[in-house]
Design a protein around this motif. Structure first.
Motif: not given
Ligand SMILES: [Mn+2]
Length: 344
Positions: A174-180, A263-267
């Motif tokens: 869960i995130d705003a960003h895929c981080d890939t 879980i990234d809190v920016d999600g």
């Molecule tokens: Mn993020």
């Protein structure tokens, strides 16, 4: 019934309530040292979710662990203070009883705050990642399930390396960003790339990876997610599906295999979680993320993390710390249940 009989009946009910909880599990916990204590929650030394602190992993089923590093951030630092902030707010978050699932984690598992990962080479990203990995190798060797609080998102890579060393894990992300993303500024160990790193290390199965809540200006960096077969659901697609079909999709992607939750809190929308380094408008409400985590009951969860809580940008009410601690609690409940409860 006349008025005095009604009052007498209410008096008996009040006395019964004081004598014992109707849930027998809570009475058992009441006699132990931490949970069920209704005395002062503002005194004493704060721990993650109010769990007993212990050095080392002996006798623990679930370890709550802080990973205080933000050397991998691409913009605003501060996540190194995340574990401290979650401990601070933990006086008003957590159990013993989950009000919806009725799970009582401490009745199922031995849970402790096992402190913070001590990172010596903080400014040497590759070395720091190796130290975090070594720590989680010991967690894995001990048969302990970790629930971690960051720290920036770069910590998920070494955690996944350790937990996924025997077979690639599924991932609910869960995130705003895929981080890939690939290397940036001379290093691939920044917080925008842990899931590419984990997939390339054979610790993460892209086909069993679902990334949800994605949005914002970093979109061009996520080609690896699409091309490797990860399921990417932007926040708009999540809204279109609705919660019920969204959680169905999540469970369908991760299946029955071992799965990690990140879980990234920016999600979550910055209205609810402003205290983070790279906020993106238009995210989940906290209760939606709670619903997603609760829906993982019965999944084979091997660990979880909550990352990117950056207290310097939080408000005076510690809103983001509250959200982060609450997500840790939600994860603790489903993980305790999957280890030793009905969801096993
Ligand atoms: Mn993020």
């Amino acid at each position: 019934m006349d008025a005095s009989a009604t009052l007498a009946r209410l008096q008996r009910i009040a006395e019964d309530c004081d004598a014992a909880f109707s849930d027998e599990r809570l009475n058992r916990l009441k006699s132990s040292t931490t949970a069920g204590d209704t005395g002062s929650t503002f005194a004493g030394i704060r721990t993650l979710l109010g769990m007993p602190y212990q050095e080392g992993l002996a006798g623990v089923d679930i370890a709550l662990i802080g990973v205080p590093t933000d050397s991998g951030v691409t913009n605003r630092s501060g996540a190194r203070f995340g574990p401290t902030a979650v401990r601070q707010i933990s006086s008003v978050v957590g159990g013993p009883l989950h009000h919806v699932s009725r799970i009582v984690p401490q009745d199922l598992c031995r849970i402790a705050d096992c402190g913070d990962v001590a990172i010596e080479q903080l400014y040497e990203l590759g070395a720091a990642i190796a130290e975090i990995r070594a720590f989680y190798e010991r967690v894995k060797d001990a048969g302990v399930t970790p629930i971690s609080v960051g720290g920036d998102h770069s910590i998920s890579y070494p955690i996944l390396q350790a937990l996924g060393r025997d077979e690639p894990l599924g991932l609910v992300h869960i995130d705003a960003h895929c981080d890939t993303c690939g290397a940036l500024g001379g290093s691939k160990f920044h917080h925008g790339g842990p899931f590419r790193n984990a997939a390339l290390a054979g610790a993460l199965d892209p086909e069993r990876t679902i990334q949800i809540g994605i949005r914002g200006r970093a979109e061009p960096y996520w080609d690896f997610s699409y091309r490797s077969g990860m399921t990417v659901l932007h926040i708009e697609e999540c809204r279109q599906l609705g919660m019920e079909r969204l959680v169905d999709r999540v469970r369908q992607v991760v299946g029955d295999g071992p799965t990690y939750l990140s879980i990234d809190v920016d999600g979550i929308d910055p209205a609810y979680a402003p205290g983070t380094g790279t906020p993106e408008t238009g995210g989940f409400r906290p209760d939606e993320v709670q619903a997603i985590v609760r829906a993982l009951r019965g999944c084979k969860l091997v660990g979880a993390d909550v990352v990117e809580l950056a207290p310097p940008y939080d408000n005076a009410s510690q809103t983001t710390a509250l959200v982060a601690a609450t997500m840790m609690w939600e994860a603790l409940c489903v993980i305790a249940d999957s280890l030793h409860g009905a969801g096993r």
